[in-house]
Design an enzyme around this catalytic site. Sequence first.
Site, PDB file in Angstrom:
ATOM      1  N   ASP A   1     -11.475  38.208 186.401  1.00  0.00           N
ATOM      2  CA  ASP A   1     -12.509  37.934 187.402  1.00  0.00           C
ATOM      3  C   ASP A   1     -13.640  37.185 186.704  1.00  0.00           C
ATOM      4  O   ASP A   1     -14.406  37.774 185.934  1.00  0.00           O
ATOM      5  CB  ASP A   1     -13.037  39.242 188.006  1.00  0.00           C
ATOM      6  CG  ASP A   1     -12.002  40.001 188.827  1.00  0.00           C
ATOM      7  OD1 ASP A   1     -10.785  39.780 188.626  1.00  0.00           O
ATOM      8  OD2 ASP A   1     -12.407  40.847 189.654  1.00  0.00           O
TER       9      ASP A   1
ATOM     10  N   LYS B   1     -14.090  36.170 195.285  1.00  0.00           N
ATOM     11  CA  LYS B   1     -14.678  37.516 195.253  1.00  0.00           C
ATOM     12  C   LYS B   1     -16.170  37.401 195.530  1.00  0.00           C
ATOM     13  O   LYS B   1     -16.828  36.486 195.032  1.00  0.00           O
ATOM     14  CB  LYS B   1     -14.402  38.131 193.872  1.00  0.00           C
ATOM     15  CG  LYS B   1     -15.069  39.463 193.579  1.00  0.00           C
ATOM     16  CD  LYS B   1     -14.658  39.958 192.188  1.00  0.00           C
ATOM     17  CE  LYS B   1     -15.467  41.179 191.751  1.00  0.00           C
ATOM     18  NZ  LYS B   1     -15.071  41.654 190.400  1.00  0.00           N
TER      19      LYS B   1
ATOM     20  N   LYS C   1     -11.698  39.257 197.811  1.00  0.00           N
ATOM     21  CA  LYS C   1     -12.102  40.542 197.237  1.00  0.00           C
ATOM     22  C   LYS C   1     -13.586  40.784 197.470  1.00  0.00           C
ATOM     23  O   LYS C   1     -14.419  40.142 196.840  1.00  0.00           O
ATOM     24  CB  LYS C   1     -11.790  40.571 195.731  1.00  0.00           C
ATOM     25  CG  LYS C   1     -12.249  41.857 195.021  1.00  0.00           C
ATOM     26  CD  LYS C   1     -11.868  41.843 193.549  1.00  0.00           C
ATOM     27  CE  LYS C   1     -12.477  43.016 192.789  1.00  0.00           C
ATOM     28  NZ  LYS C   1     -12.080  43.033 191.360  1.00  0.00           N
TER      29      LYS C   1
END
Length: 259
Positions: free
Chosen positions: A102, A167, A201
Site C-alpha cells: 500500500d 485506497k 479499499k
Amino acid sequence: MTDLTASSLRALKLMDLTTLNDDDTNEKVIALCHQAKTPVGNTAAVCIYPRFIPIARKTLNAQGTPDVRIATVTNFPHGNDDIEIALAETRAAIAYGADEVDVVFPYRALIAGNEQVGFDLVKACKDACAAANVLLKVIIETGELKEEALIRKASEISIKAGADFIKTSTGKVPVNATPESARIMMEVIRDMGVSKTVGFKPAGGVRTAEDAQQFLAIADDLFGADWADSRHYRFGASSLLASLLKTLGHGDGKSASAY
C-alpha cells in the site's frame, strides 16, 4: 441471517487487519496474526510495517492460515514526492516477502498542481510489484485532498499508472474514509471501465458493523452484489473486527485499537 449479520460476515473476510503504530512490536504483530484467524473465517490480510513481515509470515504459517495475505506500507504516511525513496521502500517490502504493498500517492504535489509525479511514482512502484507478482494499492489520502475533483483526479492517475486497488486513507490524518469519498472513488473505477481489474479499499474510520454495511452497500449499488470479493474490496481496519465478531455472536465488541 439478518442483513447486518450477512454484511458482517462479508466484511470480516475482506479485512486487511491493521496495526501501523510507532510502538508496534513483534508481540503485537503476533497477536494481530492470531486475531486474523476467527471462529467464522479468516481476514483477507494483515497490514503491518515492513520489518514485521518475517514474523507475521512465520506466525500465519504456524497457525495454519498461510492464505492470509501480508500487506505493508511504503511512502507512508507522508506521501512525499521522492520517487526513488518510494521505489526503494517498495522494493525492500517485496524483498521482505510482502504479498501486497500500500503506497501513499504524493497527494500534496497533486494539490499544488503536479499530476506527473504521482503517475511516475505509482508506475515505478507498480513495475516493481508486477515483476514480483505483488498487488499494489495506492493510498490517495482523500481527507487531505478534500475536493471531489482532486479525489477523482488522484484516483484516475493511480489507475492509469497501474494501481490494483485505490485506497482512501492512511488512517493518520483527521479525516479518513467517508461514504462520500468512497462513492467518488468507486465511480471512477466504474467510469473508467476497470471494475474487473481495479479494487477499492476504505481505510481508517470504518469501526462498526454498521459502518462496514454502509460502505459495502455503495459497492453493491454501483457494481452489483457479487463484485466486492477480496480481489476487488478490502477494509483497512483493526477495531472493526471486534464489532463484526460481536454482531456474529463472538466476543464483546471491545477492541484495543482505534484504527
